[in-house]
Design an enzyme around this catalytic site. Sequence first.
Site, PDB file in Angstrom:
ATOM      1  N   HIS A  82      -7.687  -4.544  -0.550  1.00  0.00           N
ATOM      2  CA  HIS A  82      -7.068  -5.958  -0.473  1.00  0.00           C
ATOM      3  C   HIS A  82      -8.091  -6.765  -1.724  1.00  0.00           C
ATOM      4  O   HIS A  82      -8.003  -7.926  -1.680  1.00  0.00           O
ATOM      5  CB  HIS A  82      -7.207  -6.682   0.801  1.00  0.00           C
ATOM      6  N   HIS A 111       0.851  -1.051   0.070  1.00  0.00           N
ATOM      7  CA  HIS A 111       0.107   0.159  -0.035  1.00  0.00           C
ATOM      8  C   HIS A 111       0.902   1.364   0.128  1.00  0.00           C
ATOM      9  O   HIS A 111       0.366   2.483   0.155  1.00  0.00           O
ATOM     10  CB  HIS A 111      -0.859  -0.053   1.206  1.00  0.00           C
TER      11      HIS A 111
END
Length: 330
Positions: free
Chosen positions: A217, A57
């Site tokens: 995700h 991320h």
Amino acid sequence: MKKIMNAPENYTDDMLRGIYAAHADSVKCAADDLRCYCIAHKHPGKVAIITGGGTGHLPLFLGYVGEGMLDGCGVGGVFQSPSAEQIFNVTKEVENGAGVLYLYGNYTGDIMNFDMAAEMCELEDIETRSIVGADDVLSSASVDTRRGVAGIFFLYKCAGAAAAQMKSLDEVLAVAQKAKDRTRTVGFALTPCIIPEVGKPNFTLEEGEMAMGMGIHGEPGVWNGPIKTADALAEESVGEILKDMPVAAGEEVALLINGLGATSQEELYILSGSVTKQLNAQGVKIYRTFVGEYATSMEMAGASISIMRLDDELKALLDAPAHTPFYTQV
């Protein structure tokens, strides 16, 4: 899968070695553990702020460790939580005698391991407080169960500035809570991404299809359908945010247009213009706009829109200086 890497199982550690080598003046690891990511220089008497989360991320989570923002980060594998021991070791390295704020995203594994680390800190007489970012409007009707996504940047920035001003632990927590209460995010994906150790996409979208509300995700969104224009996406996203968090005409907000990893700056600015048009039409004043990659999902194409309602305190904290290897505010 086409990625610049060595062995998939070494993806996270090789990435961290590269960061430490490039930014040795700013960050270091603790306890001889690459995944215990810490600021290089301590400030005695300052509240320490620690975050944590999975790789994949960047610049979330570790990218906001630096002057005027966070003090440490527990780093998990790709889309995996850091361990309680890693969080505890980061805490011991960066705490400055004024207590520690744990500030991280609302995910089950992270909550469990940060709670365990807090219990370990209690045995060492290290005072901690915890707060989770939970800004993803479309992930749940309840704020308590919403995912934490790009809007956590606003919590990092404001809480980090408050800590840099030598406010107390409870005062820093109160700032983080205010920023949380006033921040909402809506996101959407245009493509999946590939986790290195899996080697294939984590979900499927057909040609010309997008997913509204998709999680970082690959968690399911609220609808899959034909790709919409920037104006249509802005209208739907701003509508969802303002339905959940009304903003009156004349109020000021901060706007974050975040790319998920494979979306060009040009596209993000097109989206920014569309969102600005929506907010202006409703009389909402934009105090500051942030455009770029603040919380990605590997090479996922897509974006998110975050809005934080401002008051004088939050405006001043948002404008306070900060410097990390990945973000600078002068």
